[in-house]
Design a protein around this motif. Structure first.
Motif, PDB file in Angstrom:
ATOM      1  N   ASP A 104      59.117  18.581  -1.059  1.00 17.86           N
ATOM      2  CA  ASP A 104      58.554  19.769  -0.424  1.00 17.86           C
ATOM      3  C   ASP A 104      57.864  20.679  -1.427  1.00 17.86           C
ATOM      4  OD1 ASP A 104      59.317  19.116   2.157  1.00 17.86           O
ATOM      5  OD2 ASP A 104      61.297  20.037   1.943  1.00 17.86           O
ATOM      6  N   ARG A 105      58.126  20.472  -2.717  1.00 17.26           N
ATOM      7  CA  ARG A 105      57.490  21.277  -3.765  1.00 17.26           C
ATOM      8  C   ARG A 105      56.662  20.385  -4.689  1.00 17.26           C
ATOM      9  NH1 ARG A 105      62.575  23.838  -3.230  1.00 17.26           N
ATOM     10  NH2 ARG A 105      62.399  26.051  -2.678  1.00 17.26           N
ATOM     11  N   LEU A 106      56.117  19.324  -4.133  1.00 17.07           N
ATOM     12  CA  LEU A 106      55.306  18.375  -4.893  1.00 17.07           C
ATOM     13  C   LEU A 106      53.915  18.293  -4.274  1.00 17.07           C
ATOM     14  CD1 LEU A 106      55.043  16.051  -7.039  1.00 17.07           C
ATOM     15  CD2 LEU A 106      55.874  14.508  -5.235  1.00 17.07           C
ATOM     16  N   ALA A 107      52.890  18.477  -5.084  1.00 11.43           N
ATOM     17  CA  ALA A 107      51.502  18.365  -4.623  1.00 11.43           C
ATOM     18  C   ALA A 107      50.788  17.299  -5.442  1.00 11.43           C
ATOM     19  CB  ALA A 107      50.782  19.700  -4.753  1.00 11.43           C
ATOM     20  N   LEU A 108      50.110  16.390  -4.757  1.00 12.23           N
ATOM     21  CA  LEU A 108      49.419  15.282  -5.418  1.00 12.23           C
ATOM     22  C   LEU A 108      47.912  15.420  -5.226  1.00 12.23           C
ATOM     23  CD1 LEU A 108      51.667  12.304  -4.221  1.00 12.23           C
ATOM     24  CD2 LEU A 108      51.991  13.771  -6.225  1.00 12.23           C
ATOM     25  N   VAL A 109      47.183  15.333  -6.313  1.00 16.46           N
ATOM     26  CA  VAL A 109      45.715  15.262  -6.271  1.00 16.46           C
ATOM     27  C   VAL A 109      45.349  13.939  -6.941  1.00 16.46           C
ATOM     28  CG1 VAL A 109      43.547  16.426  -6.791  1.00 16.46           C
ATOM     29  CG2 VAL A 109      45.643  17.774  -6.495  1.00 16.46           C
ATOM     30  N   PRO A 110      45.372  12.843  -6.191  1.00 17.98           N
ATOM     31  CA  PRO A 110      45.276  11.523  -6.820  1.00 17.98           C
ATOM     32  C   PRO A 110      43.913  11.195  -7.402  1.00 17.98           C
ATOM     33  CG  PRO A 110      45.395  11.333  -4.432  1.00 17.98           C
ATOM     34  CD  PRO A 110      45.655  12.757  -4.746  1.00 17.98           C
ATOM     35  N   HIS A 111      42.841  11.741  -6.845  1.00 17.55           N
ATOM     36  CA  HIS A 111      41.502  11.351  -7.285  1.00 17.55           C
ATOM     37  C   HIS A 111      40.634  12.590  -7.554  1.00 17.55           C
ATOM     38  CE1 HIS A 111      42.365   7.164  -6.308  1.00 17.55           C
ATOM     39  NE2 HIS A 111      42.815   7.564  -5.142  1.00 17.55           N
ATOM     40  N   PRO A 112      40.868  13.278  -8.657  1.00 16.65           N
ATOM     41  CA  PRO A 112      40.058  14.463  -8.948  1.00 16.65           C
ATOM     42  C   PRO A 112      38.668  14.145  -9.479  1.00 16.65           C
ATOM     43  CG  PRO A 112      41.585  14.070 -10.733  1.00 16.65           C
ATOM     44  CD  PRO A 112      41.909  13.050  -9.673  1.00 16.65           C
ATOM     45  N   GLY A 113      38.426  12.889  -9.866  1.00 13.94           N
ATOM     46  CA  GLY A 113      37.119  12.500 -10.376  1.00 13.94           C
ATOM     47  C   GLY A 113      36.777  13.199 -11.676  1.00 13.94           C
ATOM     48  N   ASP A 114      35.501  13.542 -11.834  1.00 11.19           N
ATOM     49  CA  ASP A 114      35.049  14.196 -13.057  1.00 11.19           C
ATOM     50  C   ASP A 114      35.587  15.613 -13.194  1.00 11.19           C
ATOM     51  OD1 ASP A 114      33.626  11.926 -13.702  1.00 11.19           O
ATOM     52  OD2 ASP A 114      31.738  12.665 -12.857  1.00 11.19           O
ATOM     53  N   GLN A 115      36.161  16.135 -12.116  1.00 14.81           N
ATOM     54  CA  GLN A 115      36.670  17.504 -12.137  1.00 14.81           C
ATOM     55  C   GLN A 115      38.138  17.571 -12.539  1.00 14.81           C
ATOM     56  OE1 GLN A 115      34.589  20.172 -11.498  1.00 14.81           O
ATOM     57  NE2 GLN A 115      33.031  18.549 -11.509  1.00 14.81           N
ATOM     58  N   TRP A 116      38.661  16.523 -13.163  1.00 16.04           N
ATOM     59  CA  TRP A 116      40.102  16.461 -13.428  1.00 16.04           C
ATOM     60  C   TRP A 116      40.600  17.642 -14.258  1.00 16.04           C
ATOM     61  CZ3 TRP A 116      42.268  16.187 -18.301  1.00 16.04           C
ATOM     62  CH2 TRP A 116      41.394  15.915 -19.355  1.00 16.04           C
ATOM     63  N   LEU A 117      39.819  18.064 -15.249  1.00 12.09           N
ATOM     64  CA  LEU A 117      40.278  19.149 -16.100  1.00 12.09           C
ATOM     65  C   LEU A 117      40.246  20.483 -15.352  1.00 12.09           C
ATOM     66  CD1 LEU A 117      41.345  19.842 -18.872  1.00 12.09           C
ATOM     67  CD2 LEU A 117      39.001  20.111 -19.682  1.00 12.09           C
ATOM     68  N   ALA A 118      39.197  20.700 -14.555  1.00  6.56           N
ATOM     69  CA  ALA A 118      39.114  21.928 -13.766  1.00  6.56           C
ATOM     70  C   ALA A 118      40.229  21.982 -12.732  1.00  6.56           C
ATOM     71  CB  ALA A 118      37.747  22.016 -13.077  1.00  6.56           C
ATOM     72  N   VAL A 119      40.534  20.845 -12.096  1.00  5.26           N
ATOM     73  CA  VAL A 119      41.614  20.804 -11.112  1.00  5.26           C
ATOM     74  C   VAL A 119      42.956  21.041 -11.795  1.00  5.26           C
ATOM     75  CG1 VAL A 119      42.838  19.337  -9.460  1.00  5.26           C
ATOM     76  CG2 VAL A 119      40.334  19.318  -9.520  1.00  5.26           C
ATOM     77  N   THR A 120      43.159  20.410 -12.956  1.00  3.39           N
ATOM     78  CA  THR A 120      44.406  20.619 -13.703  1.00  3.39           C
ATOM     79  C   THR A 120      44.591  22.094 -14.049  1.00  3.39           C
ATOM     80  OG1 THR A 120      44.322  18.382 -14.643  1.00  3.39           O
ATOM     81  CG2 THR A 120      45.662  20.016 -15.813  1.00  3.39           C
ATOM     82  N   ALA A 121      43.523  22.735 -14.512  1.00  4.32           N
ATOM     83  CA  ALA A 121      43.602  24.144 -14.870  1.00  4.32           C
ATOM     84  C   ALA A 121      43.879  25.018 -13.654  1.00  4.32           C
ATOM     85  CB  ALA A 121      42.307  24.580 -15.552  1.00  4.32           C
ATOM     86  N   ALA A 122      43.247  24.692 -12.522  1.00  4.40           N
ATOM     87  CA  ALA A 122      43.455  25.486 -11.314  1.00  4.40           C
ATOM     88  C   ALA A 122      44.876  25.332 -10.785  1.00  4.40           C
ATOM     89  CB  ALA A 122      42.442  25.071 -10.243  1.00  4.40           C
ATOM     90  N   ILE A 123      45.400  24.100 -10.801  1.00  2.00           N
ATOM     91  CA  ILE A 123      46.767  23.861 -10.356  1.00  2.00           C
ATOM     92  C   ILE A 123      47.756  24.573 -11.282  1.00  2.00           C
ATOM     93  CG2 ILE A 123      48.547  22.089 -10.054  1.00  2.00           C
ATOM     94  CD1 ILE A 123      46.556  22.082  -7.831  1.00  2.00           C
ATOM     95  N   ALA A 124      47.407  24.649 -12.575  1.00  2.00           N
ATOM     96  CA  ALA A 124      48.287  25.322 -13.532  1.00  2.00           C
ATOM     97  C   ALA A 124      48.423  26.808 -13.241  1.00  2.00           C
ATOM     98  CB  ALA A 124      47.762  25.119 -14.955  1.00  2.00           C
TER      99      ALA A 124
END
Length: 243
Positions: A104-124
């Protein structure tokens, strides 16, 4: 069906909208600041880490071991920390649940593509722990900006593979299984040597049940828990990972 939030394959615009939605939802449920700089950490692993625990605002590296990653995530997740996993499509939610990770406290973004670093930073920005597997090398400037964001938000980063600013690298070696007889039987437990390398001193190592027959991670030295009713989860790792 899993309770984990799984992001579909989206273009950059859709990914940005998804991240904003996750940020809004999670901000309503938890603060981005915790009371302690230490995250709950399995005692058998904690004694190997610099400072004796996973630290908020720090980065760690795991050398392609699904089991070791689950063992790191389970205690903080069970204590209420949100976990985001970016760019790891084979992350097994059934195995995660078996280790005690709160879906219930787990979120998966399996395919961020070229935006992986931006997605990682936003999730952080909104989750206590972010797991990512970089598909390519990030620039020094991007790494520095992400490190600053982790420190500001108190978010712990776990990278599958090497990472320039890791507090420690965790690896496995000398793995052995319990349960296989003369060509028959079922895997019930495993022992492995966990090695933690850091810049603060010599590598530390310990022999652990990873996991034992009761699906617990603990120091070796005794036989695994002998219970016919112990939960049996799929502890096989995907081809791109070592178990």
């Amino acid at each position: 069906m899993s309770n984990a939030a799984i992001a579909p394959e989206l273009g950059p615009t859709g990914q940005s909208e998804l991240v904003r939605e996750l940020q809004d939802r999670i901000r309503k449920l938890q603060s981005t600041k915790l009371d302690s700089r230490d995250l709950p950490t399995n005692p058998a692993i904690a004694r190997l880490l610099p400072g004796g625990a996973l630290k908020q605002g720090s980065a760690y590296s795991v050398e392609r071991s699904a089991t070791l990653l689950m063992a790191l995530l389970a205690p903080p997740s069970a204590a209420g920390t949100w976990v985001g996993v970016v760019g790891v499509p084979e992350f097994g939610v059934e195995a995660a649940a078996g280790f005690g990770i709160d879906l219930d406290r787990l979120a998966l973004v399996p395919h961020p593509g070229d935006q992986w670093l931006a997605v990682t930073a936003a999730i952080a920005d909104v989750m206590g722990i972010v797991v990512t597997r970089p598909p390519q090398k990030a620039s020094d400037g991007s790494i520095a900006r992400l490190a600053a964001r982790l420190r500001q938000r108190g978010t712990t980063l776990i990278v599958l593979g090497s990472w320039p600013q890791s507090e420690a690298m965790l690896t496995l070696e000398e793995s052995s299984w319990v349960g296989i007889g003369e060509g028959h039987g079922h895997l019930t437990a495993r022992q492995a040597t966990v090695i933690v390398s850091s810049s603060t001193g010599r590598p530390r190592r310990a022999r652990l049940w990873l996991p034992d027959a009761g699906y617990q991670v603990r120091e070796a030295g005794m036989r695994p828990v002998d219970t016919a009713d112990a939960p049996v989860a799929d502890i096989r790792a995907p081809r791109t990972w070592r178990a």
